[in-house]
Write an enzyme that holds these catalytic residues in place. Sequence first.
Site, PDB file in Angstrom:
ATOM      1  CD  GLN A  99       9.657  15.095   7.324  1.00 26.45           C
ATOM      2  OE1 GLN A  99       9.243  15.460   6.434  1.00 26.45           O
ATOM      3  NE2 GLN A  99      10.968  15.323   7.392  1.00 26.45           N
ATOM      4  CG  ASP A 102      11.765   4.268  10.714  1.00 29.28           C
ATOM      5  OD1 ASP A 102      12.524   4.849   9.897  1.00 29.28           O
ATOM      6  OD2 ASP A 102      11.710   4.708  11.912  1.00 29.28           O
ATOM      7  CG  HIS A 117       4.529  11.968   7.485  1.00 28.00           C
ATOM      8  ND1 HIS A 117       5.742  12.457   6.874  1.00 28.00           N
ATOM      9  CD2 HIS A 117       3.924  13.063   7.632  1.00 28.00           C
ATOM     10  CE1 HIS A 117       5.881  13.635   6.550  1.00 28.00           C
ATOM     11  NE2 HIS A 117       4.646  14.327   6.994  1.00 28.00           N
ATOM     12  CB  SER A 187      14.940  16.241   1.229  1.00 27.73           C
ATOM     13  OG  SER A 187      13.567  15.782   1.307  1.00 27.73           O
TER      14      SER A 187
HETATM   15  C1  BV8 Z   1      -0.960  17.833   3.193  1.00 26.63           C
HETATM   16  C2  BV8 Z   1       3.966   8.543   3.657  1.00 26.63           C
HETATM   17  C3  BV8 Z   1      -3.211  19.315   2.703  1.00 26.63           C
HETATM   18  C4  BV8 Z   1       4.198   7.532   4.559  1.00 26.63           C
HETATM   19  C5  BV8 Z   1       4.562  10.915   3.099  1.00 26.63           C
HETATM   20  C6  BV8 Z   1       3.359  22.140  -3.470  1.00 26.63           C
HETATM   21  C7  BV8 Z   1       3.815  22.810  -2.916  1.00 26.63           C
HETATM   22  C8  BV8 Z   1       4.117  22.599  -1.356  1.00 26.63           C
HETATM   23  C9  BV8 Z   1       3.601  21.631  -0.760  1.00 26.63           C
HETATM   24  C10 BV8 Z   1       2.484  20.918  -1.701  1.00 26.63           C
HETATM   25  C11 BV8 Z   1       2.539  20.821  -3.074  1.00 26.63           C
HETATM   26  N1  BV8 Z   1       1.837  20.024  -3.630  1.00 26.63           N
HETATM   27  C12 BV8 Z   1       1.471  19.355  -2.595  1.00 26.63           C
HETATM   28  C13 BV8 Z   1       1.822  19.810  -1.569  1.00 26.63           C
HETATM   29  C14 BV8 Z   1       1.527  19.187  -0.345  1.00 26.63           C
HETATM   30  C15 BV8 Z   1       2.541  17.906   0.051  1.00 26.63           C
HETATM   31  C16 BV8 Z   1       3.802  18.085  -0.145  1.00 26.63           C
HETATM   32  O1  BV8 Z   1       4.436  18.612   0.690  1.00 26.63           O
HETATM   33  N2  BV8 Z   1       4.384  17.612  -1.460  1.00 26.63           N
HETATM   34  C17 BV8 Z   1       5.970  17.925  -1.590  1.00 26.63           C
HETATM   35  C18 BV8 Z   1       6.473  16.695  -2.230  1.00 26.63           C
HETATM   36  C19 BV8 Z   1       5.893  19.244  -2.278  1.00 26.63           C
HETATM   37  N3  BV8 Z   1       2.232  17.373   1.429  1.00 26.63           N
HETATM   38  C20 BV8 Z   1       1.105  16.729   1.860  1.00 26.63           C
HETATM   39  O2  BV8 Z   1       0.410  16.301   0.690  1.00 26.63           O
HETATM   40  C21 BV8 Z   1       0.754  16.389   3.242  1.00 26.63           C
HETATM   41  N4  BV8 Z   1      -0.588  16.747   3.228  1.00 26.63           N
HETATM   42  O3  BV8 Z   1      -0.502  18.906   2.688  1.00 26.63           O
HETATM   43  O4  BV8 Z   1      -2.414  18.057   3.083  1.00 26.63           O
HETATM   44  C22 BV8 Z   1      -4.329  19.203   3.374  1.00 26.63           C
HETATM   45  C23 BV8 Z   1      -4.974  20.445   3.664  1.00 26.63           C
HETATM   46  C24 BV8 Z   1      -6.192  20.268   3.970  1.00 26.63           C
HETATM   47  C25 BV8 Z   1      -7.038  19.292   3.722  1.00 26.63           C
HETATM   48  C26 BV8 Z   1      -6.660  18.182   2.962  1.00 26.63           C
HETATM   49  C27 BV8 Z   1      -5.229  17.997   2.692  1.00 26.63           C
HETATM   50  C28 BV8 Z   1       0.957  15.072   3.562  1.00 26.63           C
HETATM   51  C29 BV8 Z   1       2.635  14.799   3.426  1.00 26.63           C
HETATM   52  C30 BV8 Z   1       2.874  13.393   4.143  1.00 26.63           C
HETATM   53  C31 BV8 Z   1       3.139  12.480   2.661  1.00 26.63           C
HETATM   54  N5  BV8 Z   1       3.538  11.153   3.259  1.00 26.63           N
HETATM   55  N6  BV8 Z   1       4.992   9.423   3.412  1.00 26.63           N
HETATM   56  C32 BV8 Z   1       5.207   6.473   4.101  1.00 26.63           C
HETATM   57  O5  BV8 Z   1       4.809   5.918   3.055  1.00 26.63           O
HETATM   58  O6  BV8 Z   1       6.000   6.652   4.360  1.00 26.63           O
HETATM   59  S1  BV8 Z   1       6.187  11.940   2.875  1.00 26.63           S
HETATM   60  C33 BV8 Z   1       7.676  11.144   2.867  1.00 26.63           C
HETATM   61  O7  BV8 Z   1       8.512  12.049   2.704  1.00 26.63           O
HETATM   62  C34 BV8 Z   1       8.045  10.320   4.217  1.00 26.63           C
HETATM   63  O8  BV8 Z   1       7.050  10.380   5.071  1.00 26.63           O
HETATM   64  C35 BV8 Z   1       9.305  11.371   4.472  1.00 26.63           C
HETATM   65  O9  BV8 Z   1       9.546  11.288   5.779  1.00 26.63           O
HETATM   66  C36 BV8 Z   1       8.793  12.365   4.023  1.00 26.63           C
HETATM   67  C37 BV8 Z   1       9.835  13.493   3.920  1.00 26.63           C
HETATM   68  O10 BV8 Z   1      11.138  12.956   3.323  1.00 26.63           O
HETATM   69  P1  BV8 Z   1      12.559  13.017   4.055  1.00 26.63           P
HETATM   70  O11 BV8 Z   1      12.097  12.355   5.132  1.00 26.63           O
HETATM   71  O12 BV8 Z   1      13.173  14.424   4.026  1.00 26.63           O
HETATM   72  O13 BV8 Z   1      13.326  11.941   3.043  1.00 26.63           O
HETATM   73  P2  BV8 Z   1      14.226  12.255   1.936  1.00 26.63           P
HETATM   74  O14 BV8 Z   1      14.479  10.910   1.132  1.00 26.63           O
HETATM   75  O15 BV8 Z   1      13.544  13.321   0.995  1.00 26.63           O
HETATM   76  O16 BV8 Z   1      15.606  13.181   2.441  1.00 26.63           O
HETATM   77  C38 BV8 Z   1      16.363  12.283   3.153  1.00 26.63           C
HETATM   78  C39 BV8 Z   1      17.623  13.211   3.423  1.00 26.63           C
HETATM   79  O17 BV8 Z   1      18.477  12.644   4.198  1.00 26.63           O
HETATM   80  C40 BV8 Z   1      18.311  13.446   2.202  1.00 26.63           C
HETATM   81  O18 BV8 Z   1      18.582  15.102   2.127  1.00 26.63           O
HETATM   82  C41 BV8 Z   1      19.755  12.879   2.347  1.00 26.63           C
HETATM   83  O19 BV8 Z   1      20.670  13.563   2.028  1.00 26.63           O
HETATM   84  C42 BV8 Z   1      19.757  12.689   3.916  1.00 26.63           C
HETATM   85  N7  BV8 Z   1      20.460  11.597   4.224  1.00 26.63           N
HETATM   86  C43 BV8 Z   1      20.507  10.222   3.751  1.00 26.63           C
HETATM   87  N8  BV8 Z   1      21.251   9.545   4.465  1.00 26.63           N
HETATM   88  C44 BV8 Z   1      21.609  10.418   5.774  1.00 26.63           C
HETATM   89  C45 BV8 Z   1      21.062  11.770   5.372  1.00 26.63           C
HETATM   90  N9  BV8 Z   1      21.368  12.579   6.340  1.00 26.63           N
HETATM   91  C46 BV8 Z   1      22.278  12.412   7.506  1.00 26.63           C
HETATM   92  N10 BV8 Z   1      22.873  11.000   7.626  1.00 26.63           N
HETATM   93  C47 BV8 Z   1      22.631   9.952   6.563  1.00 26.63           C
HETATM   94  N11 BV8 Z   1      23.278   8.807   7.196  1.00 26.63           N
END
Ligand code: BV8
Length: 245
Positions: A99, A102, A117, A187
């Site tokens: 996802q 980088d 992404h 997450s």
């Molecule tokens: C789409 C952009 C539809 C690039 C990103 C309601 C319910 C369900 C879904 C949705 C909803 N409302 C809207 C949606 C859809 C939406 C979505 O999922 N929203 C979520 C928030 C609810 N999704 C979309 O919009 C997607 N498109 O659905 O299109 C559609 C269909 C038809 C026609 C048109 C449209 C698009 C999703 C992409 C969004 N873009 N990034 C950028 O600028 O980066 S998402 C963004 O979040 C990043 O890409 C990132 O990769 C991604 C996920 O986050 P994580 O990678 O999980 O990062 P996070 O910080 O959350 O977690 C890190 C974890 O690591 C933590 O748990 C932490 O504890 C752990 N950690 C930390 N350090 C360590 C570690 N673990 C191990 N070792 C360590 N050292």
Amino acid sequence: MFSSQLIKALKILKKLTVLTGAGISAESGVPTFRGEEGLWKKFRPEELANVNAFMKNPQLVWEWYDYRKKLISEVRPNPGHDALVKMEAFAPEFCLITQNVDGLHRKAGSINILELHGNIMRSRCMECGVFIDSLPSVMKGDLPHCQCGGLLRPDVVWYGEMLNQDILHSAFRAAETCDVFFSIGTSAVVQPAASLPMVAKQAGAFVVEINMEPTIISDRIDETVLGLSGEVLPKLLKDTWHIEM
Ligand code: BV8
Ligand code: ZN
């Protein structure tokens, strides 16, 4: 730290599929999205990572991406990325779905990568659709433009935007056909990426999560290993294939 079931499954597997999120790059110094120091703490995704925000205020969005690009250009892959490169060499078949935007998996040497992404270092023209890998060549005011005059945008998938359907289809195939599936440093909230571990589980894979904290999928998969991916993954290589990183 690891169950004998996981070690055994890794030793006999034919296909290994891995999903990574921002957590695997955290030890390289790249902020995650939803953690304590997460990017979304300072800015809200709605404000920045969506096309309406960009059209309303392209300067603000480009400033945010330029800040992240500069930070990413100065960091290196960490032992978590390096361990996945070694795993790719060991697995008869391997697919890395990320996802992250980088580019650190490619920098580490991973080969079979699906960037769900997009990639923050690549820009795309909003007029003619051309991709530009290096920094944009034409600045108008403080906004990067294409030779055709079109405004450039970061080539990443914003909220509400569809993912590349070929890449997404390949990712679902890789989840449906693997023997072991790892979900690492995510997450597991962003769709459709977050469905992949459950697709693998339903298709009969042994699904393992490596994360700093439990997530919403933790009680629906086979094993959760809490810890830093940069420490857990090298230890898994050592315990399974006796590889010293
Ligand atoms: C789409 C952009 C539809 C690039 C990103 C309601 C319910 C369900 C879904 C949705 C909803 N409302 C809207 C949606 C859809 C939406 C979505 O999922 N929203 C979520 C928030 C609810 N999704 C979309 O919009 C997607 N498109 O659905 O299109 C559609 C269909 C038809 C026609 C048109 C449209 C698009 C999703 C992409 C969004 N873009 N990034 C950028 O600028 O980066 S998402 C963004 O979040 C990043 O890409 C990132 O990769 C991604 C996920 O986050 P994580 O990678 O999980 O990062 P996070 O910080 O959350 O977690 C890190 C974890 O690591 C933590 O748990 C932490 O504890 C752990 N950690 C930390 N350090 C360590 C570690 N673990 C191990 N070792 C360590 N050292
Ligand atoms: Zn153009």
